[in-house]
Design a protein around this motif. Structure first.
Motif, short mmCIF file in Angstrom:
data_model
loop_
_atom_site.label_atom_id
_atom_site.label_comp_id
_atom_site.label_asym_id
_atom_site.label_seq_id
_atom_site.Cartn_x
_atom_site.Cartn_y
_atom_site.Cartn_z
N LEU A 273 0.81 -1.22 0.00
CA LEU A 273 0.00 0.00 0.00
C LEU A 273 0.85 1.27 0.00
CD1 LEU A 273 -2.84 -1.12 2.42
CD2 LEU A 273 -3.03 -0.73 -0.04
N GLY A 274 2.17 1.11 -0.08
CA GLY A 274 3.04 2.27 -0.25
C GLY A 274 3.58 2.89 1.02
N PHE A 275 3.43 2.20 2.17
CA PHE A 275 3.95 2.73 3.42
C PHE A 275 5.41 2.32 3.59
CE2 PHE A 275 -0.59 2.60 4.00
CZ PHE A 275 -0.87 3.76 4.71
N THR A 276 6.25 3.28 3.98
CA THR A 276 7.67 2.98 4.14
C THR A 276 7.95 2.18 5.40
OG1 THR A 276 7.96 5.15 5.19
CG2 THR A 276 8.44 4.99 2.83
N GLU A 277 7.10 2.32 6.40
CA GLU A 277 7.25 1.59 7.66
C GLU A 277 5.92 0.96 8.06
OE1 GLU A 277 10.02 1.14 9.28
OE2 GLU A 277 11.32 2.57 8.20
#
Length: 299
Positions: A273-277
């Protein structure tokens, strides 16, 4: 929900315990069936899955259809259009009878793009309640399909494509006139439509290697080659929501589907979903759903 869409071959094995020889030989596939053996007391549980084929079904009888995180009630009878990228599940135990045809995208190769029609678009209308008179009209189309597919006519598949289009346009003509904007489309409408198409094109996520790349209003503005303020004004004017709201709502919707219907762990979902963390995803989800992703999955 399986991470991979059901293929036509898997459908035949699940419903009929056989696979037609023509399925492996044809460049495109089409078939039509009565719904009667699969509904009412004979209904078997149908998995909530994506399919890699198209399906148009006439279902006579009350029922429920499950799409992502919403359930649609069919009061009496309906015509439905299923697209390969839209997961769904019908409750068949209250349906009395009907018909369905299935086909893949190769069946219409060089014969038009089905995805241009609203009934096969992610945000389009996929279900149409019918009157008894409309049921009779649709039934007549299916009966012509049965007659044609059993014939020896050399060009019968051309006729069958025409009959598919007949069902498609029958449904499109049923839509309220308000659905079709008769006024010239203004700049804000064009921009909003393009934004929503770009947003929807990133979903559904079928593979953990996929990733949502357009996550912010600036990302979309850059893709559309317009200033972000121009995009935000246009979207707000047409949808009464901010660009960020619509992006967040769509990501929440997809995250709910993945948490409930996939085997991916939370880190894989966060990455896709594009979250870095993962913690960023946890905080985002909790903000919108008032519970953590794991709490939602276990509920």
């Amino acid at each position: 929900m399986s991470d991979k869409p059901e293929t036509l071959e898997e459908l035949y094995k699940r419903k009929f315990n056989w696979v037609p020889d023509s399925l492996r030989k044809e460049m495109g596939h089409f078939n039509v069936f009565p719904l009667d053996p699969f509904v009412g007391e004979r209904a078997q549980p149908v998995p909530y899955i994506k399919r890699d084929y198209y399906k148009i079904m006439l279902a006579i009888g009350s029922s429920q259809v499950h799409y992502a995180d919403k359930v649609v009630d069919v009061k009496k009878q309906a015509l439905s259009f299923s697209h390969p990228q839209i997961p769904y599940k019908w409750e068949h135990n209250r349906i009395r009878r009907g018909f369905f045809c299935i086909f893949d995208q190769h069946f219409f190769h060089n014969f038009g793009d089905l995805n241009q029609y609203e009934v096969f678009q992610p945000n389009g209308t996929h279900l149409f309640e019918l009157t008894d008179e409309q049921v009779a009209q649709v039934t007549a189309v299916y009966e012509r399909m049965f007659a044609e597919i059993d014939s020896d006519y050399l060009y019968k598949y051309d006729v069958l494509r025409t009959l598919v289009f007949e069902l498609l346009h029958f449904a499109l003509k049923m839509q309220p006139s308000s659905t079709f904007d008769k006024q010239p489309i203004n700049a804000s409408q064009r921009i909003s439509t393009l934004f929503l198409e770009l947003l929807e094109r990133q979903f559904p996520l079928d593979d953990t290697h996929q990733r949502v790349n357009l996550r912010t209003a600036s990302d979309f503005a850059g893709q559309l080659n317009i200033h972000v303020n121009h995009l935000n004004r246009a979207v707000k004017e047409i949808t009464q929501k901010t660009t960020s709201q619509l992006i967040a709502e769509r990501i929440v919707q997809e995250s709910k589907v993945l948490l409930k219907d996939s085997s991916w762990n939370v880190s894989e979902i966060a990455y896709a979903l594009g979250f870095t963390e993962t913690t960023h995803f946890n905080n985002f989800f909790k903000k919108h759903m008032q519970r953590s992703p794991l709490q939602y999955r276990k509920a």
